[in-house]
Design an enzyme around this catalytic site. Structure first.
Site, PDB file in Angstrom:
ATOM      1  N   LYS A  92       0.847  -1.195   0.000  1.00 39.32           N
ATOM      2  CA  LYS A  92       0.000   0.000   0.000  1.00 39.32           C
ATOM      3  C   LYS A  92       0.883   1.246   0.000  1.00 39.32           C
ATOM      4  O   LYS A  92       1.732   1.411   0.891  1.00 39.32           O
ATOM      5  CB  LYS A  92      -0.854  -0.001   1.266  1.00 39.32           C
ATOM      6  CG  LYS A  92      -2.344  -0.015   1.006  1.00 39.32           C
ATOM      7  CD  LYS A  92      -3.081   0.029   2.311  1.00 39.32           C
ATOM      8  CE  LYS A  92      -4.559   0.196   2.108  1.00 39.32           C
ATOM      9  NZ  LYS A  92      -5.260   0.286   3.385  1.00 39.32           N
TER      10      LYS A  92
HETATM   11  O1  G3P Z   1      -9.551   1.269   4.253  1.00 40.26           O
HETATM   12  C1  G3P Z   1      -9.306   2.524   4.827  1.00 40.26           C
HETATM   13  C2  G3P Z   1      -9.887   2.589   6.182  1.00 40.26           C
HETATM   14  O2  G3P Z   1      -9.245   1.757   7.073  1.00 40.26           O
HETATM   15  C3  G3P Z   1     -10.070   3.953   6.712  1.00 40.26           C
HETATM   16  O3  G3P Z   1     -11.292   3.916   7.308  1.00 40.26           O
HETATM   17  O4  G3P Z   1     -13.172   4.646   8.659  1.00 40.26           O
HETATM   18  O5  G3P Z   1     -10.840   5.355   9.278  1.00 40.26           O
HETATM   19  O6  G3P Z   1     -11.966   6.311   7.295  1.00 40.26           O
HETATM   20  P1  G3P Z   1     -11.833   5.138   8.189  1.00 40.26           P
END
Ligand code: G3P
Length: 299
Positions: A92
């Site tokens: 990533k």
């Molecule tokens: O896949 C990306 C994710 O882990 C981020 O999620 O909910 O922190 O925006 P969030």
């Protein structure tokens, strides 16, 4: 649609795998941090090996550096250390690592180009715009991860729909209602004005026209749709991973749009299976089973 689980917690990965619906895993430094907090008697390296062995699909591991040289080096270290375990490591790379004045906006893109040319699959993360996704695809990324929940957060704040961070994270962003609020505001402003006043002079009206969108993007889902349009037009092979998903409704809409992959938090995968009418129906079926029927079911 392929389903990835967005977690580094091994118990969650194993459980999702046991359900027979799991196609891959995505992690990031924040998710690894959560997993480390719950880890007992195992090194992080062995823990990652276990994750890789659990899933026969791509597992994204993220770099920590932010300049081209560091990211290429870390990507190769991760790949060399772990890809032999199950041949499923994807690296990533953040699309744009800019943090301070003087940083180069293209460190991520250059890194993707180099790694892709060397045969290392890249999942380009932190995608917040269609143009970033276009650049990542041109550089050869195997996957891009647009963060739909975070775009919705941004729009909620920009529209003044919420104050501070204090709202439920899993709440659905009602793009259509947001647009109605905008239209209502516009109607208020347009009252008693001539078309000329509105078209040429009114900064406030111009500002409201821009309201509720991020450079023409009206929600996280809209961002994903836009990226899909671009990739289809130019026949890019880069797959779209809908990321930063917060609720089951978003997953349903991603599936309706034909998104290649959704990476979903474990609790949201669980929620996808819940409907109270199903539970109610199940209880009624169980209650109605007559002894004669039960007899037939015996072997
Ligand atoms: O896949 C990306 C994710 O882990 C981020 O999620 O909910 O922190 O925006 P969030």
């Amino acid at each position: 649609m392929k389903i990835f689980v967005d977690t580094a917690i091994i118990e969650e990965i194993k459980k999702a795998e046991s359900w027979g619906i799991l196609d891959g895993v995505t992690t990031n430094p924040s998710l690894i941090k959560k997993a480390v907090d719950s880890m007992e008697d195992i090194s992080l390296e062995d823990y990652i090996v276990e994750i890789l062995k659990t899933v026969d699909g791509p597992v994204s591991l993220e770099v920590a550096g932010s300049c081209y040289r560091d990211m290429v080096k870390e990507a190769k270290t991760l790949y060399d250390k772990f890809n032999d375990v199950n041949d499923n490591v994807v690296i990533k790379i953040p699309v744009n690592t800019y943090m301070e004045k003087g940083d180069d906006n293209f460190e991520g893109i250059r890194t993707i180009k180099t790694l892709s040319e060397e045969g290392i699959q890249v999942n380009c993360t932190l995608i917040m715009s269609s143009n970033q996704a276009l650049m990542a695809a041109k550089a050869g990324a195997a996957y891009v991860s647009p963060f739909l929940g975070r775009i919705d957060d941004h729009l909620r704040h920009a529209m003044g729909l919420v104050k501070g961070e204090d709202y439920p994270k899993d709440i659905y962003y009602p793009e259509d209602i947001a647009q109605r609020v905008r239209d209502y505001k516009l109607m208020e402003l347009l009252e008693d004005r001539t078309p000329d006043e509105v078209l040429y002079n009114d900064q406030e009206v111009m500002r409201i026209f821009d309201w509720g969108n991020d450079n023409g993007i009206y929600s996280g889902l809209d961002l994903i749709w836009s990226i899909q349009q671009i990739y289809e037009k130019y026949d890019f092979s880069t797959e779209v991973i809908a990321a930063s998903i917060r609720n089951a409704r978003q997953v349903r809409l991603c599936a309706e749009m034909g998104v290649d992959i959704s990476t979903i938090p474990f609790n949201v995968i669980e929620n996808m299976m819940v409907h109270y009418k199903t539970s109610e129906g199940m209880k009624a079926f169980c209650k109605d089973v007559v002894p004669e029927y039960r007899e037939i079911l015996k072997d």
